[in-house]
Enzyme design. Structure first.
Site, PDB file in Angstrom:
ATOM      1  N   GLN A  85       0.827  -1.221   0.000  1.00  0.00           N
ATOM      2  CA  GLN A  85       0.000   0.000   0.000  1.00  0.00           C
ATOM      3  C   GLN A  85       0.860   1.271   0.000  1.00  0.00           C
ATOM      4  O   GLN A  85       0.467   2.291   0.578  1.00  0.00           O
ATOM      5  CB  GLN A  85      -0.952  -0.009   1.200  1.00  0.00           C
ATOM      6  CG  GLN A  85      -2.194  -0.862   0.990  1.00  0.00           C
ATOM      7  CD  GLN A  85      -3.128  -0.319  -0.092  1.00  0.00           C
ATOM      8  OE1 GLN A  85      -3.155   0.869  -0.395  1.00  0.00           O
ATOM      9  NE2 GLN A  85      -3.893  -1.206  -0.708  1.00  0.00           N
ATOM     10  N   SER A  86       2.005   1.210  -0.654  1.00  0.00           N
ATOM     11  CA  SER A  86       2.909   2.363  -0.678  1.00  0.00           C
ATOM     12  C   SER A  86       2.269   3.598  -1.330  1.00  0.00           C
ATOM     13  O   SER A  86       1.786   3.531  -2.471  1.00  0.00           O
ATOM     14  CB  SER A  86       4.165   1.964  -1.471  1.00  0.00           C
ATOM     15  OG  SER A  86       4.893   3.118  -1.849  1.00  0.00           O
ATOM     16  N   ASN A  87       2.305   4.713  -0.609  1.00  0.00           N
ATOM     17  CA  ASN A  87       1.855   5.984  -1.190  1.00  0.00           C
ATOM     18  C   ASN A  87       2.873   6.506  -2.190  1.00  0.00           C
ATOM     19  O   ASN A  87       2.514   7.146  -3.172  1.00  0.00           O
ATOM     20  CB  ASN A  87       1.668   7.028  -0.085  1.00  0.00           C
ATOM     21  CG  ASN A  87       0.645   6.596   0.936  1.00  0.00           C
ATOM     22  OD1 ASN A  87      -0.512   6.353   0.591  1.00  0.00           O
ATOM     23  ND2 ASN A  87       1.053   6.463   2.194  1.00  0.00           N
TER      24      ASN A  87
END
Ligand SMILES: Cc1ncc(COP(=O)(O)O)c(C=O)c1O
Length: 336
Positions: A85-87
């Site tokens: 879920q890396s921004n």
């Protein structure tokens, strides 16, 4: 869109190539209801969650310098790294779409979750919409996966530019040197205290570097949300500061001060604490602001706790840098 016509960055920073990707300056907003509820100090939010690129966040500033470097080097393909879920991965995917670059995201399954929301919603949905090629690996497969991808791209004749996780290189960190200069320029008071979430170290290094170089004298407190051992974060910040000093030679900086607080880390990266979830509800209910469950909410929990402990003067102005991330809220639906 750059509306900060009167904002002049320090010369050493203005000399660095930059690709405009966001809307600047981001607003600096006061939170009167939350400040009153907590009994002071004056809380301000630097709205980097409104950076203008694909739901915003702190990576827009870093990518402006990184992708300028990439295009100057003739790259046609970007490879970058992060958690599922890396921004950072989502912002990179959006920036690549905007600039017409092929984008590969190598994402590690480092958070022990396999529910559909986590794997397919939030940032993962946006990566797909931006047309990025997503490659997911368990941690122990990551190095082999990376080597195979880079080899395949080489065989296809691609000119690859690799961006480290979080965009945290000396070049990427310049984005936060620009941020602190922008803040000092726009604030209707003299900033003395900044608090923000810290993980891959580029945000903190960039802030601390310009703070020392420009003698802003601001206390900068990074809240560790990634490293089980906070010394690792400190070492990374030091390494980035050294690399920046070597590369950008600003005018005689004072010795940079690194301040990290580990008390709000909780069990692990990517696992929201109860205090972080409370902070999300509090910021939403009192100010209509969305925090994220992994980064900004742990920093906000720290801010709330430090205020409750009486560690700020009532008349002080405290700036919370909202580094974004609310795009992942739907991936954490089950936490609420
Ligand atoms: C929303 C958000 N806040 C804070 C951070 C931490 O910034 P840095 O990695 O530069 O320490 C990140 C990094 O991924 C992030 O996505």
């Amino acid at each position: 869109m750059d509306t900060s016509q009167h904002f002049k960055t320090p010369d050493w920073l203005a000399a660095q190539p930059r690709e405009l990707l966001g809307h600047w300056p981001t607003p600096l907003e006061q939170l009167p209801r939350l400040s009153a509820e907590l009994g002071g100090p004056q809380i301000w939010v630097k709205r980097d969650d409104c950076s203008g690129l694909a739901t915003g966040g702190n990576k827009t500033r870093k990518l402006e310098y990184l992708l300028a470097d990439a295009t100057n080097m003739g790259a046609d393909t970007i490879v970058t790294y992060g958690a599922v879920q890396s921004n950072h991965a989502r912002q990179t995917a959006a920036a690549c779409a905007k600039l017409g670059l092929e984008c590969h995201l190598l994402l590690s399954r480092r958070v022990p979750r396999d529910d559909d929301n986590y794997l397919k919603n939030g940032n993962m949905l946006f990566n797909y919409l931006f047309g990025a090629q997503v490659h997911c690996f368990d941690l122990d497969e990551f190095d082999d996966g990376q080597a195979a991808l880079l080899k395949m791209l080489e065989q296809r004749g691609k000119t690859v530019y690799q961006i480290p996780a979080g965009g945290s290189s000396a070049i990427g960190a310049l984005g936060y040197s620009r941020c602190i200069s922008e803040l000092v320029w726009q604030a209707p008071f003299k900033p003395t205290q900044i608090i923000h979430a810290s993980a891959s170290a580029g945000t903190q290094a960039g802030l601390v570097f310009a703070n020392a170089a420009e003698h802003y004298n601001i206390d900068i407190l990074g809240i560790n949300v990634f490293h089980p051992d906070p010394e690792t974060l400190e070492l990374r910040i030091e390494r980035l500061l050294n690399a920046m000093a070597e590369r950008f030679s600003p005018p005689a900086p004072t010795t940079p001060q690194i301040q990290i607080n580990h008390a709000y880390f909780g069990e692990a990266y990517g696992q929201p604490t109860q205090a972080a979830k409370d902070a999300i509800k509090m910021f939403a209910a009192w100010e209509g602001l969305l925090l994220d469950p992994v980064y900004s909410s742990k920093a906000a929990a720290a801010l709330i706790d430090q205020i409750t402990l009486g560690n700020f003067d009532q008349h002080e102005h405290v700036v919370f840098i909202h580094t974004g991330g609310a795009a992942s809220l739907s991936a954490y639906r089950d936490e609420f």
